[in-house]
Design a protein around this motif. Sequence first.
Motif, PDB file in Angstrom:
ATOM      1  N   PRO A 294       0.816  -1.224   0.000  1.00 16.43           N
ATOM      2  CA  PRO A 294       0.000   0.000   0.000  1.00 16.43           C
ATOM      3  C   PRO A 294       0.844   1.267   0.000  1.00 16.43           C
ATOM      4  O   PRO A 294       0.427   2.290  -0.560  1.00 16.43           O
ATOM      5  CB  PRO A 294      -0.838  -0.115   1.280  1.00 16.43           C
ATOM      6  CG  PRO A 294      -0.158  -1.139   2.119  1.00 16.43           C
ATOM      7  CD  PRO A 294       0.514  -2.070   1.167  1.00 16.43           C
ATOM      8  N   ALA A 295       2.032   1.224   0.624  1.00 16.05           N
ATOM      9  CA  ALA A 295       2.911   2.391   0.614  1.00 16.05           C
ATOM     10  C   ALA A 295       3.335   2.727  -0.816  1.00 16.05           C
ATOM     11  O   ALA A 295       3.341   3.893  -1.219  1.00 16.05           O
ATOM     12  CB  ALA A 295       4.134   2.136   1.485  1.00 16.05           C
ATOM     13  N   MET A 296       3.658   1.698  -1.614  1.00 15.58           N
ATOM     14  CA  MET A 296       4.035   1.942  -3.002  1.00 15.58           C
ATOM     15  C   MET A 296       2.857   2.455  -3.814  1.00 15.58           C
ATOM     16  O   MET A 296       3.019   3.284  -4.711  1.00 15.58           O
ATOM     17  CB  MET A 296       4.604   0.665  -3.629  1.00 15.58           C
ATOM     18  CG  MET A 296       5.988   0.298  -3.137  1.00 15.58           C
ATOM     19  SD  MET A 296       6.736  -1.058  -4.092  1.00 15.58           S
ATOM     20  CE  MET A 296       5.627  -2.406  -3.665  1.00 15.58           C
ATOM     21  N   MET A 297       1.653   1.961  -3.495  1.00 13.44           N
ATOM     22  CA  MET A 297       0.467   2.444  -4.196  1.00 13.44           C
ATOM     23  C   MET A 297       0.236   3.928  -3.901  1.00 13.44           C
ATOM     24  O   MET A 297      -0.095   4.710  -4.803  1.00 13.44           O
ATOM     25  CB  MET A 297      -0.748   1.620  -3.790  1.00 13.44           C
ATOM     26  CG  MET A 297      -0.713   0.159  -4.234  1.00 13.44           C
ATOM     27  SD  MET A 297      -0.586  -0.035  -6.051  1.00 13.44           S
ATOM     28  CE  MET A 297       1.181  -0.382  -6.249  1.00 13.44           C
ATOM     29  N   VAL A 298       0.411   4.307  -2.645  1.00 14.17           N
ATOM     30  CA  VAL A 298       0.311   5.725  -2.295  1.00 14.17           C
ATOM     31  C   VAL A 298       1.425   6.510  -2.983  1.00 14.17           C
ATOM     32  O   VAL A 298       1.228   7.648  -3.419  1.00 14.17           O
ATOM     33  CB  VAL A 298       0.371   5.915  -0.769  1.00 14.17           C
ATOM     34  CG1 VAL A 298       0.400   7.396  -0.397  1.00 14.17           C
ATOM     35  CG2 VAL A 298      -0.820   5.239  -0.095  1.00 14.17           C
ATOM     36  N   GLY A 299       2.607   5.885  -3.111  1.00 16.40           N
ATOM     37  CA  GLY A 299       3.725   6.533  -3.784  1.00 16.40           C
ATOM     38  C   GLY A 299       3.473   6.795  -5.256  1.00 16.40           C
ATOM     39  O   GLY A 299       4.180   7.609  -5.875  1.00 16.40           O
TER      40      GLY A 299
ATOM     41  N   PHE B 271       2.224  13.119   2.606  1.00 15.11           N
ATOM     42  CA  PHE B 271       2.009  13.083   4.050  1.00 15.11           C
ATOM     43  C   PHE B 271       1.456  11.727   4.485  1.00 15.11           C
ATOM     44  O   PHE B 271       1.894  11.156   5.493  1.00 15.11           O
ATOM     45  CB  PHE B 271       1.052  14.200   4.463  1.00 15.11           C
ATOM     46  CG  PHE B 271       0.744  14.229   5.938  1.00 15.11           C
ATOM     47  CD1 PHE B 271       1.603  14.860   6.816  1.00 15.11           C
ATOM     48  CD2 PHE B 271      -0.393  13.616   6.431  1.00 15.11           C
ATOM     49  CE1 PHE B 271       1.332  14.869   8.177  1.00 15.11           C
ATOM     50  CE2 PHE B 271      -0.675  13.617   7.789  1.00 15.11           C
ATOM     51  CZ  PHE B 271       0.193  14.255   8.665  1.00 15.11           C
ATOM     52  N   VAL B 272       0.491  11.210   3.733  1.00 18.41           N
ATOM     53  CA  VAL B 272      -0.084   9.901   4.050  1.00 18.41           C
ATOM     54  C   VAL B 272       0.979   8.808   3.965  1.00 18.41           C
ATOM     55  O   VAL B 272       1.041   7.911   4.821  1.00 18.41           O
ATOM     56  CB  VAL B 272      -1.265   9.588   3.108  1.00 18.41           C
ATOM     57  CG1 VAL B 272      -1.725   8.142   3.272  1.00 18.41           C
ATOM     58  CG2 VAL B 272      -2.415  10.541   3.370  1.00 18.41           C
ATOM     59  N   LEU B 273       1.830   8.878   2.941  1.00 16.35           N
ATOM     60  CA  LEU B 273       2.911   7.906   2.802  1.00 16.35           C
ATOM     61  C   LEU B 273       3.832   7.951   4.018  1.00 16.35           C
ATOM     62  O   LEU B 273       4.194   6.908   4.581  1.00 16.35           O
ATOM     63  CB  LEU B 273       3.708   8.194   1.525  1.00 16.35           C
ATOM     64  CG  LEU B 273       4.959   7.342   1.293  1.00 16.35           C
ATOM     65  CD1 LEU B 273       4.605   5.869   1.200  1.00 16.35           C
ATOM     66  CD2 LEU B 273       5.685   7.799   0.023  1.00 16.35           C
TER      67      LEU B 273
ATOM     68  N   LEU C 181       7.076   5.998  -8.637  1.00 21.17           N
ATOM     69  CA  LEU C 181       7.445   6.688  -9.869  1.00 21.17           C
ATOM     70  C   LEU C 181       7.664   5.693 -10.997  1.00 21.17           C
ATOM     71  O   LEU C 181       7.208   5.907 -12.138  1.00 21.17           O
ATOM     72  CB  LEU C 181       8.717   7.504  -9.619  1.00 21.17           C
ATOM     73  CG  LEU C 181       9.140   8.504 -10.691  1.00 21.17           C
ATOM     74  CD1 LEU C 181       8.145   9.647 -10.768  1.00 21.17           C
ATOM     75  CD2 LEU C 181      10.541   9.048 -10.380  1.00 21.17           C
ATOM     76  N   ALA C 182       8.347   4.587 -10.685  1.00 24.84           N
ATOM     77  CA  ALA C 182       8.598   3.559 -11.703  1.00 24.84           C
ATOM     78  C   ALA C 182       7.290   2.911 -12.166  1.00 24.84           C
ATOM     79  O   ALA C 182       7.092   2.680 -13.365  1.00 24.84           O
ATOM     80  CB  ALA C 182       9.541   2.498 -11.140  1.00 24.84           C
ATOM     81  N   ILE C 183       6.392   2.639 -11.226  1.00 23.07           N
ATOM     82  CA  ILE C 183       5.112   2.018 -11.583  1.00 23.07           C
ATOM     83  C   ILE C 183       4.312   2.932 -12.500  1.00 23.07           C
ATOM     84  O   ILE C 183       3.755   2.490 -13.517  1.00 23.07           O
ATOM     85  CB  ILE C 183       4.311   1.682 -10.311  1.00 23.07           C
ATOM     86  CG1 ILE C 183       5.005   0.580  -9.519  1.00 23.07           C
ATOM     87  CG2 ILE C 183       2.884   1.269 -10.665  1.00 23.07           C
ATOM     88  CD1 ILE C 183       4.410   0.335  -8.146  1.00 23.07           C
ATOM     89  N   VAL C 184       4.256   4.216 -12.157  1.00 22.14           N
ATOM     90  CA  VAL C 184       3.514   5.174 -12.974  1.00 22.14           C
ATOM     91  C   VAL C 184       4.139   5.294 -14.359  1.00 22.14           C
ATOM     92  O   VAL C 184       3.433   5.336 -15.376  1.00 22.14           O
ATOM     93  CB  VAL C 184       3.460   6.548 -12.281  1.00 22.14           C
ATOM     94  CG1 VAL C 184       2.899   7.617 -13.223  1.00 22.14           C
ATOM     95  CG2 VAL C 184       2.608   6.472 -11.027  1.00 22.14           C
ATOM     96  N   GLY C 185       5.472   5.354 -14.420  1.00 20.42           N
ATOM     97  CA  GLY C 185       6.144   5.467 -15.711  1.00 20.42           C
ATOM     98  C   GLY C 185       5.893   4.263 -16.602  1.00 20.42           C
ATOM     99  O   GLY C 185       5.582   4.410 -17.792  1.00 20.42           O
TER     100      GLY C 185
END
Length: 312
Positions: free
Chosen positions: A50-55, A222-224, A297-301
């Motif tokens: 979930p942290a990566m999803m928020v990221g 902030f949530v992350l 960032l990598a997931i979004v890219g």
Amino acid sequence: MTQTARRRRTLQRSWRLLVGVTLVAVVIWRLGPRQLFTALTTVSPVVLLPAMMVGCLPPVFHAWRWRRLLEISEERVSILDAVRVTVAASVANYALPAFGWAPAKVVATKRWLGIQATSSVPTVLIEHALDSAVLLFLGFTGLVALGVPVRVLTVNLPNDTQGWFVVFGATAFGLAVAALAGLRWGSRLVVTSVRQGYRVVRTLWRDPVVWIATVGRWGAEFVLLAILTWATGLHLPVAALLVLLGLPGILGLLAPVPGGLGIREATGVVLATALGLGAVGVVAVLTWQRLAALAGLAIVGVASSFVRRYVL
């Protein structure tokens, strides 16, 4: 560019990266490798997903805001193109010194989207000003809420005007940072872009998309930070989280080190020691915050590239 100039630039980047690596090594030595490793492994793998999803959210909000700024400048781009350029500039941040991502974003915008620098430069400077002001505002507000001696800056002001002092001070600081960033393009280009930038600024103050995207970006950050703080077992007040988000972020933004490597972590050690927050745990949180943000960032890219290539 001559070979000598290329070598000079390579050396400059190398020593700046070396400074960051050295700072990381000093932080690890100062805290103790074993203690830091224990704190890092405290975070459950279940929390990291979930942290990566928020990221993933900050670069999306960032791209959405930049796309809107371009629209105000009468330049139309798709959200996928905006994400593509934003991700590329963010990755370049780890290869270039302070403010280096901004010229990289302008160059990518011209090459990939055909938008001239006179249109893109104002939007990038406004982004810089907004984010710098937000980080300073969060950090300063957190310090004031914690009751640290920073109150002396507003001690002579009435209570009902101290909040405005923080707002205007942060705004002025953001504008100053944007002006310094603009010097990398040369005064002629910046002066040429002033008229266009004035029109954008005059419009953005009442544009809901710009503010929703800005709040969304830093709200996600902030949530992350809060998720990772909880996962490491730290029980910090909201004010402390604001400080840890704002001050390491602004120093990392300004330092001439690629990606602010080591700067944010060293700042975290200083803040945690001064405020009694637990330096080892704070550095572990900041480390996971950086890693989760990079993963997002990598997931979004990758996701945006997949959609552009196979879906559209």
